[in-house]
Write an enzyme that holds these catalytic residues in place. Structure first.
Site, PDB file in Angstrom:
ATOM      1  N   SER A 246       0.836  -1.197   0.000  1.00  0.00           N
ATOM      2  CA  SER A 246       0.000   0.000   0.000  1.00  0.00           C
ATOM      3  C   SER A 246       0.870   1.246   0.000  1.00  0.00           C
ATOM      4  CB  SER A 246      -0.926  -0.011   1.220  1.00  0.00           C
ATOM      5  OG  SER A 246      -1.928   0.958   1.081  1.00  0.00           O
ATOM      6  N   ASN A 247       0.248   2.392   0.031  1.00  0.00           N
ATOM      7  CA  ASN A 247       0.942   3.672   0.113  1.00  0.00           C
ATOM      8  C   ASN A 247       0.607   4.333   1.434  1.00  0.00           C
ATOM      9  OD1 ASN A 247       2.203   3.814  -2.366  1.00  0.00           O
ATOM     10  ND2 ASN A 247       0.491   4.811  -3.372  1.00  0.00           N
TER      11      ASN A 247
END
Ligand code: CTP
Length: 227
Positions: A31-32
């Site tokens: 994810s970010n």
């Protein structure tokens, strides 16, 4: 999703927010870093101005602002599907989501287990590129207003202009890594004609107001030239 009728001055604005999550197996993902605060603040300000707002949100812990239609998604591909649908009858898009650029080439159906016979082994994870959501909708934006974001850690202005061209946006809101998870941010809003507005160390709420205003002004000037 049932479409709500719009009044004349009311716009339909689509806002994306938060990260996307790309699953490796049922319990792990890539994810970010992204809290979704900026996108949610934009959606809130747009709704307060009386616009119809569709907020497409990745996994975040944020309350849905009053009057906003929220669509929750997980992966970049989920977000693209929701975005294509919402963009159909939109007047503008503000793409604040931190979309993951890559996803695992395959999602394992069961948990990825360590091999106890090979302690300390090095393992690899094959990744494939995700679609570029902004570039996809930018290709067929027509006369709709599209604003992207750019998070840059160096050479910001040049890279932001490059993104504006590659993704065919009308604006890019350029910010730095200090904005991540924070309540305040510093943003340079770059328009196609090179015009720049800068807000330094302002709350995301304050910046959100200005970004919504920039979209409103752009749309109003487009419709004035059409009549
Ligand atoms: N974006 C998108 N789809 C992607 C990646 C990014 O729609 N697969 C959008 C973001 O929501 C943002 C803009 O494109 O509005 C720029 O995102 P950013 O992460 O700054 O740039 P990238 O295109 O991912 O390029 P790089 O990571 O190389 O800087």
């Amino acid at each position: 999703m049932a479409r709500k009728a719009k009044t004349k001055a009311q716009l339909h604005l689509v806002v994306t927010a938060g990260p996307t999550r790309e699953h490796i197996d049922p319990v792990r993902y890539l994810s970010n870093e992204s809290s979704g605060k900026m996108g949610f603040a934009i959606a809130e300000e747009a709704a307060k101005k009386g616009h119809r707002v569709t907020l497409i949100a990745g996994p975040v812990h944020q309350e849905t602002p009053a009057g906003v239609d929220r669509v929750d998604v997980v992966s970049a591909r989920d977000m693209l599907a929701a975005l294509k649908l919402a963009f159909e009858d939109a007047d503008g898009l503000i793409m604040a989501a931190a979309v993951a650029d890559y996803r695992p080439a395959r999602k394992r159906s069961g948990k990825w287990k360590k091999d106890p016979s090979k302690p300390g082994q090095e393992v690899g994870l094959a990744l494939v590129e995700n679609p570029d959501l902004l570039a996809t909708v930018g290709k067929r934006k027509g006369d709709r207003c599209v604003m992207g974001f750019a998070l840059e850690t160096s050479d910001g202005l040049r890279r932001a202009f490059g993104k504006m061209q590659r993704k065919n946006t009308d604006f890019i809101a350029l910010n730095g890594a200090a904005a991540l998870n924070a309540d305040s941010t510093s943003v340079t809003l770059i328009a196609r004609d090179g015009d720049q507005q800068e807000w330094l160390g302002k709350t995301k709420k304050y910046v959100a107001k200005r970004l919504v205003m920039a979209v409103e002004v752009w749309i109003a000037s487009k419709s004035a030239t059409r009549t």
